[in-house]
Design a protein around this motif. Structure first.
Motif, PDB file in Angstrom:
ATOM      1  N   ALA A  43       0.846  -1.197   0.000  1.00 45.28           N
ATOM      2  CA  ALA A  43       0.000   0.000   0.000  1.00 45.28           C
ATOM      3  C   ALA A  43       0.875   1.239   0.000  1.00 45.28           C
ATOM      4  CB  ALA A  43      -0.907  -0.002   1.225  1.00 45.28           C
ATOM      5  N   GLY A  44       0.493   2.227  -0.795  1.00 44.46           N
ATOM      6  CA  GLY A  44       1.245   3.469  -0.836  1.00 44.46           C
ATOM      7  C   GLY A  44       0.941   4.290  -2.066  1.00 44.46           C
ATOM      8  N   VAL A  45       1.793   5.259  -2.314  1.00 44.42           N
ATOM      9  CA  VAL A  45       1.630   6.188  -3.426  1.00 44.42           C
ATOM     10  C   VAL A  45       2.807   6.023  -4.385  1.00 44.42           C
ATOM     11  CG1 VAL A  45       1.500   8.624  -4.083  1.00 44.42           C
ATOM     12  CG2 VAL A  45       0.342   7.830  -2.012  1.00 44.42           C
ATOM     13  N   TYR A  46       2.496   5.959  -5.668  1.00 48.15           N
ATOM     14  CA  TYR A  46       3.512   5.867  -6.713  1.00 48.15           C
ATOM     15  C   TYR A  46       3.742   7.259  -7.290  1.00 48.15           C
ATOM     16  CZ  TYR A  46       2.922   0.795  -6.648  1.00 48.15           C
ATOM     17  OH  TYR A  46       2.877  -0.531  -6.272  1.00 48.15           O
ATOM     18  N   SER A  47       5.007   7.683  -7.273  1.00 52.50           N
ATOM     19  CA  SER A  47       5.373   9.009  -7.762  1.00 52.50           C
ATOM     20  C   SER A  47       6.312   8.892  -8.952  1.00 52.50           C
ATOM     21  CB  SER A  47       6.079   9.790  -6.646  1.00 52.50           C
ATOM     22  OG  SER A  47       5.236   9.919  -5.536  1.00 52.50           O
ATOM     23  N   CYS A  48       6.448   9.991  -9.683  1.00 50.71           N
ATOM     24  CA  CYS A  48       7.368  10.056 -10.815  1.00 50.71           C
ATOM     25  C   CYS A  48       8.796   9.952 -10.297  1.00 50.71           C
ATOM     26  CB  CYS A  48       7.166  11.370 -11.558  1.00 50.71           C
ATOM     27  SG  CYS A  48       8.333  11.632 -12.909  1.00 50.71           S
ATOM     28  N   ARG A  49       9.567   9.033 -10.851  1.00 50.56           N
ATOM     29  CA  ARG A  49      10.953   8.849 -10.417  1.00 50.56           C
ATOM     30  C   ARG A  49      11.819  10.050 -10.796  1.00 50.56           C
ATOM     31  NH1 ARG A  49      14.110   3.524  -9.398  1.00 50.56           N
ATOM     32  NH2 ARG A  49      11.994   2.748  -9.343  1.00 50.56           N
ATOM     33  N   ALA A  50      11.414  10.800 -11.815  1.00 54.94           N
ATOM     34  CA  ALA A  50      12.223  11.946 -12.247  1.00 54.94           C
ATOM     35  C   ALA A  50      11.997  13.194 -11.397  1.00 54.94           C
ATOM     36  CB  ALA A  50      11.930  12.265 -13.714  1.00 54.94           C
ATOM     37  N   GLU A  54       3.213  12.991  -7.376  1.00 54.76           N
ATOM     38  CA  GLU A  54       2.350  11.845  -7.099  1.00 54.76           C
ATOM     39  C   GLU A  54       1.496  11.538  -8.313  1.00 54.76           C
ATOM     40  OE1 GLU A  54       0.171  12.419  -3.465  1.00 54.76           O
ATOM     41  OE2 GLU A  54       1.999  12.497  -2.276  1.00 54.76           O
ATOM     42  N   LEU A  55       1.500  10.254  -8.720  1.00 56.58           N
ATOM     43  CA  LEU A  55       0.824   9.854  -9.953  1.00 56.58           C
ATOM     44  C   LEU A  55      -0.292   8.840  -9.742  1.00 56.58           C
ATOM     45  CD1 LEU A  55       4.060   9.355 -12.066  1.00 56.58           C
ATOM     46  CD2 LEU A  55       2.530  11.343 -12.122  1.00 56.58           C
ATOM     47  N   PHE A  56      -0.026   7.773  -9.004  1.00 57.69           N
ATOM     48  CA  PHE A  56      -0.980   6.684  -8.830  1.00 57.69           C
ATOM     49  C   PHE A  56      -0.996   6.227  -7.378  1.00 57.69           C
ATOM     50  CE2 PHE A  56       0.744   6.375 -13.126  1.00 57.69           C
ATOM     51  CZ  PHE A  56      -0.410   6.364 -13.893  1.00 57.69           C
ATOM     52  N   ARG A  57      -2.105   5.640  -6.951  1.00 60.33           N
ATOM     53  CA  ARG A  57      -2.209   5.049  -5.617  1.00 60.33           C
ATOM     54  C   ARG A  57      -2.307   3.539  -5.752  1.00 60.33           C
ATOM     55  NH1 ARG A  57      -7.212   8.456  -3.631  1.00 60.33           N
ATOM     56  NH2 ARG A  57      -8.041   6.475  -4.301  1.00 60.33           N
ATOM     57  N   SER A  58      -1.834   2.851  -4.732  1.00 57.13           N
ATOM     58  CA  SER A  58      -1.853   1.382  -4.776  1.00 57.13           C
ATOM     59  C   SER A  58      -3.270   0.824  -4.841  1.00 57.13           C
ATOM     60  CB  SER A  58      -1.116   0.795  -3.577  1.00 57.13           C
ATOM     61  OG  SER A  58      -1.718   1.212  -2.375  1.00 57.13           O
ATOM     62  N   ASP A  59      -4.266   1.566  -4.346  1.00 56.08           N
ATOM     63  CA  ASP A  59      -5.633   1.040  -4.395  1.00 56.08           C
ATOM     64  C   ASP A  59      -6.242   1.100  -5.796  1.00 56.08           C
ATOM     65  OD1 ASP A  59      -6.101   3.787  -4.479  1.00 56.08           O
ATOM     66  OD2 ASP A  59      -7.467   3.809  -2.769  1.00 56.08           O
ATOM     67  N   THR A  60      -5.503   1.654  -6.767  1.00 52.44           N
ATOM     68  CA  THR A  60      -5.959   1.613  -8.157  1.00 52.44           C
ATOM     69  C   THR A  60      -5.107   0.659  -8.999  1.00 52.44           C
ATOM     70  OG1 THR A  60      -4.584   3.477  -8.891  1.00 52.44           O
ATOM     71  CG2 THR A  60      -6.781   4.002  -8.021  1.00 52.44           C
ATOM     72  N   LYS A  61      -4.157  -0.017  -8.362  1.00 56.96           N
ATOM     73  CA  LYS A  61      -3.297  -0.981  -9.060  1.00 56.96           C
ATOM     74  C   LYS A  61      -4.030  -2.319  -9.153  1.00 56.96           C
ATOM     75  CE  LYS A  61       1.551  -2.508  -8.930  1.00 56.96           C
ATOM     76  NZ  LYS A  61       1.505  -3.956  -8.966  1.00 56.96           N
ATOM     77  N   PHE A  62      -3.905  -2.990 -10.285  1.00 59.21           N
ATOM     78  CA  PHE A  62      -4.555  -4.287 -10.447  1.00 59.21           C
ATOM     79  C   PHE A  62      -3.695  -5.237 -11.261  1.00 59.21           C
ATOM     80  CE2 PHE A  62      -5.827  -2.012 -14.222  1.00 59.21           C
ATOM     81  CZ  PHE A  62      -6.013  -2.972 -15.212  1.00 59.21           C
ATOM     82  N   SER A 125       7.814   0.273 -14.409  1.00 63.22           N
ATOM     83  CA  SER A 125       8.249   0.351 -13.006  1.00 63.22           C
ATOM     84  C   SER A 125       9.358   1.375 -12.827  1.00 63.22           C
ATOM     85  CB  SER A 125       8.776  -1.005 -12.517  1.00 63.22           C
ATOM     86  OG  SER A 125       7.761  -1.914 -12.283  1.00 63.22           O
ATOM     87  N   ILE A 126      10.265   1.421 -13.773  1.00 60.16           N
ATOM     88  CA  ILE A 126      11.434   2.298 -13.664  1.00 60.16           C
ATOM     89  C   ILE A 126      11.049   3.781 -13.712  1.00 60.16           C
ATOM     90  CG2 ILE A 126      12.049   2.478 -16.110  1.00 60.16           C
ATOM     91  CD1 ILE A 126      14.971   1.818 -15.145  1.00 60.16           C
ATOM     92  N   SER A 127       9.820   4.078 -14.132  1.00 59.29           N
ATOM     93  CA  SER A 127       9.320   5.454 -14.153  1.00 59.29           C
ATOM     94  C   SER A 127       8.764   5.888 -12.804  1.00 59.29           C
ATOM     95  CB  SER A 127       8.210   5.606 -15.196  1.00 59.29           C
ATOM     96  OG  SER A 127       8.678   5.352 -16.487  1.00 59.29           O
ATOM     97  N   LEU A 128       8.607   4.910 -11.894  1.00 57.41           N
ATOM     98  CA  LEU A 128       7.908   5.165 -10.631  1.00 57.41           C
ATOM     99  C   LEU A 128       8.814   4.985  -9.419  1.00 57.41           C
ATOM    100  CD1 LEU A 128       4.744   3.004 -11.398  1.00 57.41           C
ATOM    101  CD2 LEU A 128       4.944   5.500 -11.615  1.00 57.41           C
ATOM    102  N   ARG A 129       8.369   5.563  -8.308  1.00 59.40           N
ATOM    103  CA  ARG A 129       8.964   5.311  -6.998  1.00 59.40           C
ATOM    104  C   ARG A 129       7.804   5.169  -6.029  1.00 59.40           C
ATOM    105  NH1 ARG A 129      13.201   8.401  -6.989  1.00 59.40           N
ATOM    106  NH2 ARG A 129      14.583   6.660  -7.275  1.00 59.40           N
ATOM    107  N   LEU A 130       7.757   4.041  -5.315  1.00 57.71           N
ATOM    108  CA  LEU A 130       6.681   3.770  -4.370  1.00 57.71           C
ATOM    109  C   LEU A 130       7.058   4.275  -2.976  1.00 57.71           C
ATOM    110  CD1 LEU A 130       4.050   2.363  -3.426  1.00 57.71           C
ATOM    111  CD2 LEU A 130       5.381   0.237  -3.262  1.00 57.71           C
ATOM    112  N   THR A 131       6.166   5.049  -2.397  1.00 57.86           N
ATOM    113  CA  THR A 131       6.292   5.456  -1.010  1.00 57.86           C
ATOM    114  C   THR A 131       5.245   4.691  -0.227  1.00 57.86           C
ATOM    115  OG1 THR A 131       7.008   7.674  -1.665  1.00 57.86           O
ATOM    116  CG2 THR A 131       6.238   7.406   0.607  1.00 57.86           C
ATOM    117  N   PRO A 132       5.666   3.688   0.551  1.00 56.39           N
ATOM    118  CA  PRO A 132       4.701   2.885   1.305  1.00 56.39           C
ATOM    119  C   PRO A 132       3.988   3.725   2.354  1.00 56.39           C
ATOM    120  CG  PRO A 132       6.828   1.780   1.209  1.00 56.39           C
ATOM    121  CD  PRO A 132       7.030   3.194   0.736  1.00 56.39           C
TER     122      PRO A 132
END
Length: 135
Positions: A43-50, A54-62, A125-132
């Motif tokens: 669970a967490g927020v996915y942000s732009c690695r560059a 903040e781009l996506f949330r884990s609750d919208t990942k499938f 994946s390499i475009s993102l960074r997950l913050t739990p």
């Protein structure tokens, strides 16, 4: 297009690894099924690695079983920019970070996944960074 974060190419190259640069700044694609977040359920927020936007949330990942992380919705409608992509002999919708213009992946619609939007943001994946943590 003008972005909130704009840097000279040399600065992007200095800040990103060669693999990150190839995807984020040159619209490359990482190989399927090898990305850090392909099967992550944290669970967490996915942000732009560059740039950290903040781009996506884990609750919208499938689970789409396509080889890359898939989301059915962006964190908010202004977080990503959608651009028509006619490369590689096909018409697709490119997904970019709205803050820095970095390439994230592509958006596909109407594939029949049982999601609220019938959309699949297929993101490297390499475009993102997950913050739990909290969302």
């Amino acid at each position: 297009m003008s972005y909130d974060i704009e840097k000279p190419d040399e600065e992007w190259r200095a800040e990103l690894t060669p693999a990150e640069y190839a995807v984020l700044r040159q619209a490359g694609t990482e190989p399927a099924f090898v990305g850090e977040y392909t099967d992550t359920r944290t669970a967490g927020v996915y942000s732009c690695r560059a740039c950290g936007a903040e781009l996506f949330r884990s609750d919208t990942k499938f689970e789409s079983h396509c080889g890359w992380p898939s989301f059915f919705d962006a964190r908010n409608s202004d977080a990503v920019e959608l651009v028509s992509d006619h490369s590689h002999g096909m018409v697709r919708t490119e997904v970019r970070c709205a803050k820095c213009g970095s390439h994230l992946g592509h958006l596909f619609e109407g594939e029949g996944y049982p999601t609220p939007t019938d959309q699949r943001y297929c993101i490297n994946s390499i475009s993102l960074r997950l913050t739990p943590g909290g969302q």
